[in-house]
Motif scaffolding. Structure first.
Motif, PDB file in Angstrom:
ATOM      1  N   PRO A  65     -10.912   9.480   0.637  1.00  8.67           N
ATOM      2  CA  PRO A  65      -9.830   9.919   1.252  1.00  8.67           C
ATOM      3  C   PRO A  65      -8.686   8.856   1.155  1.00  8.67           C
ATOM      4  O   PRO A  65      -8.837   7.778   1.088  1.00  8.67           O
ATOM      5  N   LYS A  66      -7.407   9.367   1.317  1.00  9.22           N
ATOM      6  CA  LYS A  66      -6.159   8.441   1.221  1.00  9.22           C
ATOM      7  C   LYS A  66      -5.890   7.660   2.368  1.00  9.22           C
ATOM      8  O   LYS A  66      -6.105   8.146   3.507  1.00  9.22           O
ATOM      9  N   ALA A  67      -5.699   6.239   2.089  1.00  9.55           N
ATOM     10  CA  ALA A  67      -5.330   5.354   3.249  1.00  9.55           C
ATOM     11  C   ALA A  67      -4.079   5.467   3.592  1.00  9.55           C
ATOM     12  O   ALA A  67      -3.342   5.756   2.672  1.00  9.55           O
ATOM     13  N   SER A  68      -3.566   4.920   4.706  1.00  9.53           N
ATOM     14  CA  SER A  68      -2.325   4.738   4.960  1.00  9.53           C
ATOM     15  C   SER A  68      -1.918   3.413   4.917  1.00  9.53           C
ATOM     16  O   SER A  68      -2.471   2.368   5.597  1.00  9.53           O
ATOM     17  N   PHE A  69      -0.755   3.048   3.939  1.00 10.06           N
ATOM     18  CA  PHE A  69      -0.504   1.798   3.719  1.00 10.06           C
ATOM     19  C   PHE A  69       0.967   1.274   4.677  1.00 10.06           C
ATOM     20  O   PHE A  69       1.984   2.307   4.440  1.00 10.06           O
ATOM     21  N   THR A  70       1.261   0.199   4.948  1.00  8.21           N
ATOM     22  CA  THR A  70       2.651  -0.294   5.375  1.00  8.21           C
ATOM     23  C   THR A  70       2.879  -1.388   4.580  1.00  8.21           C
ATOM     24  O   THR A  70       1.754  -2.082   3.973  1.00  8.21           O
ATOM     25  N   THR A  71       4.216  -1.585   4.257  1.00 12.79           N
ATOM     26  CA  THR A  71       4.770  -2.683   3.612  1.00 12.79           C
ATOM     27  C   THR A  71       4.623  -4.292   4.063  1.00 12.79           C
ATOM     28  O   THR A  71       4.911  -4.296   5.221  1.00 12.79           O
ATOM     29  N   GLN A  72       4.002  -5.014   3.448  1.00 20.40           N
ATOM     30  CA  GLN A  72       3.760  -6.461   3.722  1.00 20.40           C
ATOM     31  C   GLN A  72       4.938  -7.144   3.080  1.00 20.40           C
ATOM     32  O   GLN A  72       5.525  -7.936   3.749  1.00 20.40           O
ATOM     33  N   ASP A  77      11.518  -6.529  -8.316  1.00 25.19           N
ATOM     34  CA  ASP A  77      11.223  -5.374  -9.182  1.00 25.19           C
ATOM     35  C   ASP A  77      11.308  -4.017  -8.318  1.00 25.19           C
ATOM     36  O   ASP A  77      11.401  -3.104  -8.907  1.00 25.19           O
ATOM     37  N   GLY A  78      11.234  -4.342  -7.061  1.00 20.89           N
ATOM     38  CA  GLY A  78      11.095  -3.044  -6.266  1.00 20.89           C
ATOM     39  C   GLY A  78       9.565  -2.696  -5.860  1.00 20.89           C
ATOM     40  O   GLY A  78       9.498  -2.039  -4.840  1.00 20.89           O
ATOM     41  N   THR A  79       8.551  -3.163  -6.470  1.00 21.91           N
ATOM     42  CA  THR A  79       7.079  -2.988  -6.089  1.00 21.91           C
ATOM     43  C   THR A  79       7.061  -3.593  -5.040  1.00 21.91           C
ATOM     44  O   THR A  79       7.457  -4.423  -4.451  1.00 21.91           O
ATOM     45  N   ARG A  80       6.052  -2.833  -4.217  1.00 20.71           N
ATOM     46  CA  ARG A  80       5.681  -3.252  -2.793  1.00 20.71           C
ATOM     47  C   ARG A  80       4.032  -3.945  -2.730  1.00 20.71           C
ATOM     48  O   ARG A  80       3.227  -3.305  -3.441  1.00 20.71           O
ATOM     49  N   ILE A  81       3.810  -4.911  -2.014  1.00 19.79           N
ATOM     50  CA  ILE A  81       2.519  -5.281  -1.397  1.00 19.79           C
ATOM     51  C   ILE A  81       2.098  -4.401  -0.253  1.00 19.79           C
ATOM     52  O   ILE A  81       3.180  -4.600   0.725  1.00 19.79           O
ATOM     53  N   GLY A  82       1.381  -3.701  -0.050  1.00 24.07           N
ATOM     54  CA  GLY A  82       1.042  -2.655   1.021  1.00 24.07           C
ATOM     55  C   GLY A  82      -0.469  -3.395   1.539  1.00 24.07           C
ATOM     56  O   GLY A  82      -0.995  -4.194   1.109  1.00 24.07           O
ATOM     57  N   VAL A  83      -0.502  -3.116   3.021  1.00 23.19           N
ATOM     58  CA  VAL A  83      -1.580  -3.361   3.545  1.00 23.19           C
ATOM     59  C   VAL A  83      -2.241  -2.313   4.408  1.00 23.19           C
ATOM     60  O   VAL A  83      -1.629  -1.342   5.116  1.00 23.19           O
ATOM     61  N   THR A  84      -3.704  -2.246   4.449  1.00 21.06           N
ATOM     62  CA  THR A  84      -3.862  -1.354   5.417  1.00 21.06           C
ATOM     63  C   THR A  84      -5.421  -1.794   6.176  1.00 21.06           C
ATOM     64  O   THR A  84      -5.881  -2.832   5.511  1.00 21.06           O
ATOM     65  N   THR A  85      -6.152  -1.115   6.959  1.00 20.42           N
ATOM     66  CA  THR A  85      -7.294  -1.701   7.488  1.00 20.42           C
ATOM     67  C   THR A  85      -8.463  -0.960   7.041  1.00 20.42           C
ATOM     68  O   THR A  85      -8.127   0.392   7.062  1.00 20.42           O
ATOM     69  N   LEU A  86      -9.440  -1.192   6.244  1.00 18.21           N
ATOM     70  CA  LEU A  86     -10.455  -0.456   5.794  1.00 18.21           C
ATOM     71  C   LEU A  86     -11.625  -0.863   6.764  1.00 18.21           C
ATOM     72  O   LEU A  86     -12.069  -1.783   7.062  1.00 18.21           O
ATOM     73  N   GLU A  87     -12.533   0.438   6.948  1.00 12.65           N
ATOM     74  CA  GLU A  87     -13.628   0.436   7.654  1.00 12.65           C
ATOM     75  C   GLU A  87     -14.926   0.517   6.621  1.00 12.65           C
ATOM     76  O   GLU A  87     -14.854   1.944   6.011  1.00 12.65           O
ATOM     77  N   GLY A  88     -15.543  -0.459   6.307  1.00 20.56           N
ATOM     78  CA  GLY A  88     -16.298  -0.515   5.365  1.00 20.56           C
ATOM     79  C   GLY A  88     -17.531   0.434   5.546  1.00 20.56           C
ATOM     80  O   GLY A  88     -18.392   0.240   6.549  1.00 20.56           O
ATOM     81  N   ARG A  89     -17.763   1.472   5.041  1.00 21.99           N
ATOM     82  CA  ARG A  89     -18.790   2.480   5.137  1.00 21.99           C
ATOM     83  C   ARG A  89     -20.448   2.025   4.972  1.00 21.99           C
ATOM     84  O   ARG A  89     -21.190   2.145   5.641  1.00 21.99           O
TER      85      ARG A  89
END
Length: 344
Positions: A65-72, A77-89
């Motif tokens: 499933p796709k995670a939801s990222f927010t910009t860190q 060059d316009g590329t972004r570092i994103g962050v999300t919280t991962l629940e390790g299954r």
């Protein structure tokens, strides 16, 4: 060893966090979907069929499933570092993961191709942040520059939290009775990347890099799971597990010892399927030079391929190690890994 007392690493980490908080678009949603994969038509199918078929055969499209990222952070060059919280299954551990994809990832000519992954680990506690997510160390911008110069593959950079707290160091391992940080690092994090990015089906597309304690985890992970990971850039690494949490669990500690793992792997047949590539880095002003040289001398045999980058006047800090990567380490591992395959 003195992992938790290395003030330089801590200072760098704090600097990255402070710079990250100044990002104007921090917290905004960010997508890493990339271009849509299109089936070739007409003459293009004939002309580009070979390259397209090659890319498809090696590529694993995002499984979800796709995670939801927010910009860190946002690079120049316009590329972004994103962050999300991962629940390790598999590990049961929940933590933050930062990610960055290079410009090439969003180029339509690579829409049908996977990209190599570099799991970047910090030194020190590695909690609650992974200092590689800051822009001051220029890890991502350097990889962008090197890839355009042909000195590096355009890696997806993945930066998971290293430890579950700031009190103890867990050696990136499944220490009995503790959070399963080995499973988190070698199974949950890769599974998360495969769920959200175009990656490669084989280990040729997977590597680690890390500083100090993070270098230990990367080194140990590649030697422990050569079926999943092919290379590591280990900068100023510890070479034996020394968490106090191993007390009473000596057999398990030795099962996570890079020296024991390298010795066992080095005794296997020297074939392409067994080969791993260990790019060591150490500065001339740090104390671990002799230790790293001894590891290379004793365990760099058979399928255990090694390279040592001695950084003149280099110290035990992340900026020194990015310099060393540009001086040859990242080019060396790139030559042994899978590059993206463009199609017309």
């Amino acid at each position: 060893m003195n992992r938790l007392s290395r003030a330089l690493m801590t200072a760098v980490a704090l600097g990255s966090v402070l710079l990250a908080t100044g990002c104007s678009d921090e917290g905004e949603p960010v997508s890493f979907d990339g271009p849509a994969v299109k089936a070739p038509t007409g003459g293009g199918a004939q002309k580009g069929g070979g390259a397209a078929a090659e890319a498809a055969a090696k590529t694993l499209l995002p499984t979800g499933p796709k995670a939801s990222f927010t910009t860190q952070n946002t690079l120049d060059d316009g590329t972004r570092i994103g962050v999300t919280t991962l629940e390790g299954r598999k590990s049961g551990f929940t933590g933050k993961v930062w990610v960055w994809a290079p410009e090439q990832y969003f180029d339509e000519k690579y829409a049908g191709s996977g990209f190599p992954v570099l799991i970047a680990l910090p030194g020190g506690n590695g909690y609650p942040n992974n200092y590689w997510m800051g822009t001051d160390l220029k890890l991502q911008s350097s990889i962008a520059k090197w890839s355009k110069e042909g000195r590096s593959l355009p890696f997806i950079v993945v930066m998971p939290v290293l430890n579950p707290d700031a009190k103890n160091y867990y050696d990136g391992s499944d220490i009995p009775g503790q959070p399963k940080m080995g499973t988190w690092m070698t199974e949950d994090v890769p599974d998360f990347v495969k769920a959200n990015f175009r990656t490669f089906t084989s280990r040729d597309g997977w590597a680690f890099m890390g500083s100090s304690s993070g270098a230990f985890v990367g080194l140990k992970s590649v030697l422990q799971r050569p079926d999943r990971f092919k290379a590591v850039i280990a900068s100023g690494p510890d070479t034996v597990p020394d968490s106090p949490l191993w007390s009473g669990h000596e057999p398990q500690r030795q099962a996570n010892n890079p020296e024991k793992l390298a010795e066992a792997l080095g005794a296997r047949p020297d074939t392409g399927a067994n080969a791993v590539y260990l790019a060591f880095q150490v500065g001339t002003k740090e104390s671990g030079v002799a230790r790293v040289k001894k590891f290379v001398r004793d365990y760099g045999k058979g399928p255990v391929k090694t390279r040592l980058q001695v950084i003149q006047d280099g110290e035990h800090n992340a900026k020194t190690y990015v310099q060393g990567m540009g001086d040859g380490s990242i080019e060396w591992i790139s030559k042994h890994m899978q590059a993206p395959v463009p199609t017309p």
